[in-house]
Write a protein that holds these residues in place. Structure first.
Motif: not given
Length: 225
Positions: A29-42, A58-63
Motif C-alpha cells: 500500500l505504501k508503494k502504491a501511494y508513492e507511485l500515485s504521488v511521484l508519477c501522478d498516476a491513478e 485508491s489515489s482518487s475514488n475506488m468506484q
C-alpha cells in the motif's frame, strides 16, 4: 548483512504467514501511494486476507477507478473477440481459395490434355467446346493485331510519301516518274527486222556488236525530266 533469496511458496506456519502478510500488505500500500504521488498516476489496490478481510487503497475514488477498469477491460475483450473473428474469417477465405486453386489447376491440366481418363463424355464435350472458343478468340486477336500492323505500315508509308513530296517541292523539282512509253521508231524497227531476210538480220546483228559500251561503277543516277 544481505538477506538470502526467499523461496516463493506458501508459508506453512500460520503465525509467520500472518506476520508476513501484514508487513508486505503495508509495504504494497505504501508503494502504491508513492507511485500515485511521484508519477501522478491513478492507482487502486484491493487486498483480501485469508480471513476475507478487505484492505484497499485508491489515489482518487475506488468506484471511479473500478468503472474505468471495467470499461478498458470490456474494450480489450471486444478487440480480442474481433481479432479472433477476423482470424477465423481469414482461415475460411484461405480454405476457399485453396479449393478454387485446386479446381483451376485440375481444369488447366485437362485443357492441356492430361488426366482425361477420369472425365466423362459430357466433361470431354465441355472441354472441347472451351478449346474451340479459346481458339476462336486467339485467331480473332491475331487477325486484329495483323490489321493494326498493316494500318501502321500504311500510315508510315503515307507519312514518307508526304515528306518526299515536301522535299521535292523544296528542291524545286517534281517526283521522278518512269512511264512505260515505247520510244519512237522502236516498234517499227522491230517489225522491219522481223520481216527482213536472214542475211539482213545477220548484218544488223554484226552492226549492233560494234556498239561501244562503257562500264560505270557507282550508285545509280536518277534522271528526272
Amino acid at each position: 548483512m544481505v538477506r538470502g533469496k526467499i523461496e516463493m511458496k506458501r508459508i506453512e506456519n500460520a503465525t509467520r504467514r500472518q506476520v508476513t502478510f501484514s508487513k508486505r500488505r503495508n509495504g504494497l500500500l505504501k508503494k502504491a501511494y508513492e507511485l500515485s504521488v511521484l508519477c501522478d498516476a491513478e492507482v487502486a489496490v484491493i487486498v483480501f486476507s485469508q480471513k476475507n478481510r478487505l484492505y484497499e487503497f485508491s489515489s482518487s475514488n475506488m468506484q471511479k477507478t473500478i468503472k474505468q477498469y471495467h470499461k478498458h477491460a470490456k474494450g480489450a475483450l471486444t478487440k480480442t473477440t474481433e481479432v479472433e473473428q477476423y482470424m477465423q474469417q481469414l482461415k475460411h477465405e484461405s480454405a476457399d481459395m485453396t479449393k478454387k486453386i485446386e479446381i483451376l489447376e485440375a481444369s488447366q491440366r485437362r485443357l492441356l490434355g492430361h488426366d482425361l481418363d477420369s472425365c466423362s463424355a459430357q466433361e470431354l464435350n465441355q472441354i472441347s467446346s472451351q478449346l474451340d472458343r479459346s481458339l476462336r478468340i486467339v485467331r480473332e486477336r491475331k487477325a486484329q493485331l495483323f490489321m493494326e500492323q498493316i494500318e501502321r505500315v500504311k500510315a508510315k508509308e503515307r507519312l514518307l510519301l508526304g515528306e518526299n513530296a515536301k522535299l521535292h517541292t523544296k528542291c524545286g523539282s517534281r517526283p521522278c516518274q518512269k512511264p512505260i512509253v515505247q520510244e519512237k521508231g522502236v516498234g517499227e524497227a522491230s517489225c522491219n527486222w522481223m520481216n527482213s531476210s536472214p542475211s539482213s538480220r545477220s548484218q544488223t546483228i554484226s552492226n549492233s556488236d560494234q556498239v561501244e559500251t562503257r562500264l560505270f561503277i557507282g550508285p545509280p543516277v536518277m534522271r528526272c525530266e
